[in-house]
Design an enzyme around this catalytic site. Structure first.
Site, mmCIF file in Angstrom:
data_model
loop_
_atom_site.group_PDB
_atom_site.id
_atom_site.type_symbol
_atom_site.label_atom_id
_atom_site.label_comp_id
_atom_site.label_asym_id
_atom_site.label_seq_id
_atom_site.Cartn_x
_atom_site.Cartn_y
_atom_site.Cartn_z
ATOM 1 C CG HIS A 27 -2.091 -0.981 1.021
ATOM 2 N ND1 HIS A 27 -2.084 -2.235 1.600
ATOM 3 C CD2 HIS A 27 -3.248 -0.911 0.301
ATOM 4 C CE1 HIS A 27 -3.188 -2.867 1.253
ATOM 5 N NE2 HIS A 27 -3.914 -2.095 0.483
ATOM 6 N NE ARG A 134 -6.338 1.571 -2.493
ATOM 7 C CZ ARG A 134 -5.846 1.946 -3.682
ATOM 8 N NH1 ARG A 134 -5.709 3.238 -3.952
ATOM 9 N NH2 ARG A 134 -5.511 1.049 -4.588
ATOM 10 N NE ARG A 171 -10.778 -0.883 0.032
ATOM 11 C CZ ARG A 171 -9.528 -1.079 -0.360
ATOM 12 N NH1 ARG A 171 -9.254 -1.994 -1.276
ATOM 13 N NH2 ARG A 171 -8.544 -0.356 0.148
ATOM 14 C CD GLU A 269 -9.746 -7.860 -1.267
ATOM 15 O OE1 GLU A 269 -8.759 -7.193 -1.653
ATOM 16 O OE2 GLU A 269 -10.578 -7.398 -0.475
ATOM 17 C CG ASN A 292 -2.785 -4.613 -5.797
ATOM 18 O OD1 ASN A 292 -2.319 -4.749 -6.923
ATOM 19 N ND2 ASN A 292 -3.307 -3.482 -5.380
ATOM 20 C CG ASP A 293 -4.955 -8.080 -0.640
ATOM 21 O OD1 ASP A 293 -3.769 -8.248 -0.282
ATOM 22 O OD2 ASP A 293 -5.712 -7.261 -0.097
ATOM 23 N NE ARG A 303 -0.588 -5.714 -1.411
ATOM 24 C CZ ARG A 303 -1.746 -5.073 -1.509
ATOM 25 N NH1 ARG A 303 -2.870 -5.673 -1.172
ATOM 26 N NH2 ARG A 303 -1.799 -3.839 -1.950
ATOM 27 C CB CYS A 340 -10.195 -1.532 -8.155
ATOM 28 S SG CYS A 340 -10.327 -2.711 -6.784
#
Length: 409
Positions: A27, A134, A171, A269, A292-293, A303, A340
């Site tokens: 992040h 976010r 989110r 995810e 990403n996740d 990550r 996303c």
């Protein structure tokens, strides 16, 4: 440097940063990209090689670091920077053109934001709405207390008003892993698999209810889409939906203006969600793939761990099959599917994702002009055929530097 530190540093004067730990999809790295500063994360031993007053070249494109470059090397990077700026200028001039492919397919390009003020940048960059807000960054940083219902309402309403009817996907709180509240460090052995995102929210229902009430109040100002992260179980969807009904009941009793005209979606995810996506789609209005996740969990790679960051592979056959499966399920059910995660804003993967059937991308505002340009230069029908052909011949897809599929014998 934590993600919260990066958000606070937005107003500071700095040209780039280097860390010895972390990964390119952490992040912290994501926020750095949204700010538009070059960064190299996971350099391992930079702090032992760099000293005060050293001149540095930070190449965020390749991950390279040059300490005290010679005049020739410095001139090379200055020329490279000028070319990048010239290319961006050309893309910027065409940013407002429609994201319509050569064969007439419409593709939606949205923006990811961390704070309300970034909504304007998404519009200026040619974005068609917000694909990911976010909200955790409202909660993080130097705060003595959680944001109130009114404070959250003001933030969400601000973005919805800015978008003037365009979709805004907000989110719900995604705390945990490498994002923590002030003074609330996780003691979990593996926080990425611990009490994070929707799990955290359901464990703190009073805090979660405050956010849900603020969202329903803000919904009167535009096209709200509520997105729930880290969902793995059907009962989590049921519980959040029930809490939204309870939030509406509370607001009704309090005589506060609100709206129940919103869309409800979940993030894909966790691999378990992808494998039962056909059942999930019956309970939601849309889904958003958090690559990403998803890649982290599919490949068992932390990550933010620089020791294994080289194994983070968006082109792994298992990853591509799952993404394709989710997109196809959405098409069959008539439910929108977006991406996303960082793949959506990486021009290397744009053509591939189009070929897999993706028609909604969400990314940092700075990447919107380039991705829209690639979409306009793409013939989606031909790209889809090439992707299908490549999958049949070899599940290990290879892309050249421009994102075109490398055809193998």
């Amino acid at each position: 440097i934590t993600p919260a530190d990066m958000v606070r540093m937005r107003a500071a004067q700095f040209s780039g940063f280097i860390t010895d730990i972390g990964g390119p999809t952490s992040h912290t790295a994501i926020v750095a990209r949204s700010i538009g500063v070059p960064a190299v994360v996971g350099s391992v031993n930079a702090r032992h090689m760099i000293h005060d007053h050293d001149l540095l070249v930070i190449d965020g494109e390749t991950g390279g670091i040059v300490v005290n470059p010679s005049p020739e090397i410095l001139r090379h990077y200055q020329e490279k920077e000028q070319k990048l700026l010239a290319d961006k200028s050309l893309l910027w001039a065409k940013r407002k053109l429609a994201s319509l492919s050569l064969d007439g397919e419409k593709v939606t390009v949205l923006g990811n934001i961390e704070n309300p003020e970034e909504a304007e940048e998404v519009l200026k960059s040619g974005g068609q709405g917000i694909g990911l807000y976010r909200t955790e960054f409202l909660f993080m940083g130097n705060r003595d207390s959680l944001p109130t219902e009114d404070e959250q309402y003001e933030a969400y309403a601000f973005v919805l008003k800015q978008m003037q009817g365009k979709p805004v996907t907000i989110r719900t709180l995604d705390i945990g892993s490498d994002k923590n509240l002030q003074g609330e460090l996780s003691s979990a052995i593996n926080p990425a698999l611990g009490l994070r995102a929707v799990r955290y929210c359901l464990a703190r229902p009073d805090m979660f209810m405050t956010q849900l009430k603020a969202l329903l109040r803000a919904a009167v100002h535009g096209h709200l889409k509520i997105l729930v992260p880290m969902v793995a179980h059907h009962h989590e969807i049921v519980t959040v939906k029930r809490m939204l009904v309870e939030a509406a009941d509370e607001l009704r009793r309090e005589s506060k203006e609100f709206s129940e005209d919103y869309e409800f979606g979940v993030m894909v995810e966790i691999p378990a969600m992808a494998f039962v996506i056909d059942m999930v789609l019956d309970d939601v209005d849309f889904v958003s793939i958090g690559t990403n996740d998803l890649i982290q969990y599919m490949l068992a790679i932390d990550r933010i761990d620089s020791d294994v960051s080289d194994l983070f592979d968006p082109l792994h056959p298992a990853v591509l099959r799952v993404i394709a499966q989710v997109i196809k399920a959405g098409i069959r059910k008539g439910k929108p599917v977006s991406v996303c995660g960082e793949m959506a804003g990486d021009s290397l993967y744009t053509r591939l994702l189009l070929g897999l059937g993706l028609r909604e991308f969400s990314m940092t505002a700075k990447h919107i002009p380039e991705i829209k340009h690639i979409i306009r230069q793409s013939h989606i029908g031909m790209t889809t055929s090439k992707v299908k052909k490549a999958f049949k011949k070899n599940p290990h897809i290879q892309l050249d530097a421009s994102g075109f599929i490398v055809e193998t014998e």
